[in-house]
Design an enzyme around this catalytic site. Sequence first.
Site, PDB file in Angstrom:
ATOM      1  N   ASP A 232       0.846  -1.194   0.000  1.00 39.26           N
ATOM      2  CA  ASP A 232       0.000   0.000   0.000  1.00 39.26           C
ATOM      3  C   ASP A 232       0.881   1.243   0.000  1.00 39.26           C
ATOM      4  O   ASP A 232       2.050   1.195   0.422  1.00 39.26           O
ATOM      5  CB  ASP A 232      -0.883   0.034   1.258  1.00 39.26           C
ATOM      6  CG  ASP A 232      -1.852  -1.126   1.299  1.00 39.26           C
ATOM      7  OD1 ASP A 232      -2.157  -1.686   0.227  1.00 39.26           O
ATOM      8  OD2 ASP A 232      -2.295  -1.477   2.408  1.00 39.26           O
TER       9      ASP A 232
HETATM   10  N1  URA Z   1      -1.152  -5.900   3.927  1.00 35.90           N
HETATM   11  C1  URA Z   1      -1.664  -4.659   3.904  1.00 35.90           C
HETATM   12  O1  URA Z   1      -2.699  -4.395   4.487  1.00 35.90           O
HETATM   13  N2  URA Z   1      -0.989  -3.716   3.245  1.00 35.90           N
HETATM   14  C2  URA Z   1       0.182  -3.934   2.609  1.00 35.90           C
HETATM   15  O2  URA Z   1       0.760  -3.014   2.024  1.00 35.90           O
HETATM   16  C3  URA Z   1       0.695  -5.233   2.642  1.00 35.90           C
HETATM   17  C4  URA Z   1       0.018  -6.209   3.311  1.00 35.90           C
END
Ligand code: URA
Length: 231
Positions: free
Chosen positions: A102
């Site tokens: 993310d």
């Molecule tokens: N899980 C998440 O919620 N975000 C990420 O970036 C990676 C794994």
Amino acid sequence: MRVDKMIGNTGLDTRKNIKRNAKKGALVINGEVVKDSSVKVDPFVDEVFYMGHFVEYIDNLYLILNKPAGVLSATQDRDKTVIDLLDDFYLNYKLSIAGRLDKDTTGLILLSTDGKFIHKITSPNSQITKTYEVKTRDKIEENLIEEFKKGVYIKEDDYTTRPAELIIKGDKEAIVKVTEGKYHLVKRLFSNLGNEVVSLKRIAIGDLDLDPYLDEGDYRELTEKELALFK
Ligand code: URA
């Protein structure tokens, strides 16, 4: 190896374009224009120029990068991406990302030109463990260890996660190990159990740890030894 493969591996162009452009004189091997892009070269001996670029032999490229927050793990976007962190040299390569993070997540990202490598890491079947350092809004209750192990029902997707490992490190700090790459997975594990992730960092993929000497935004090529961890 075929010269079109040698050029194609760098990501400079597709084999189809190389064939077409070679016919127009864009391919120069050892100072001679060569119109047939299927000829064989010794990449360690022959000097190849394509469209005026010196073609440096590369089998495949593998980069480890420490992603800062605020940067997208995409290869193209209007906003800043991990590709924008790379030196111009690497922009000649057609890199893909092995497992996105993310925008607000930091940590270990792998980039490569090797489709098989990317597939191995991202394919749900290979079940490679991704390890995250998590900070949460509320205290992490002990019972979550069992909930994670059982698999957590994700309401929004009507889906139960694969067993995940939760190692509690402090009131609001933990390590989480998952073997699937679902969107927002770690955040959803916590939110569906009434807590919230406030900070997330990926610290390992399989047996490969994030290099502590890589500052956020820094990257380097994987060593042979690191690469062998995925063989
Ligand atoms: N899980 C998440 O919620 N975000 C990420 O970036 C990676 C794994």
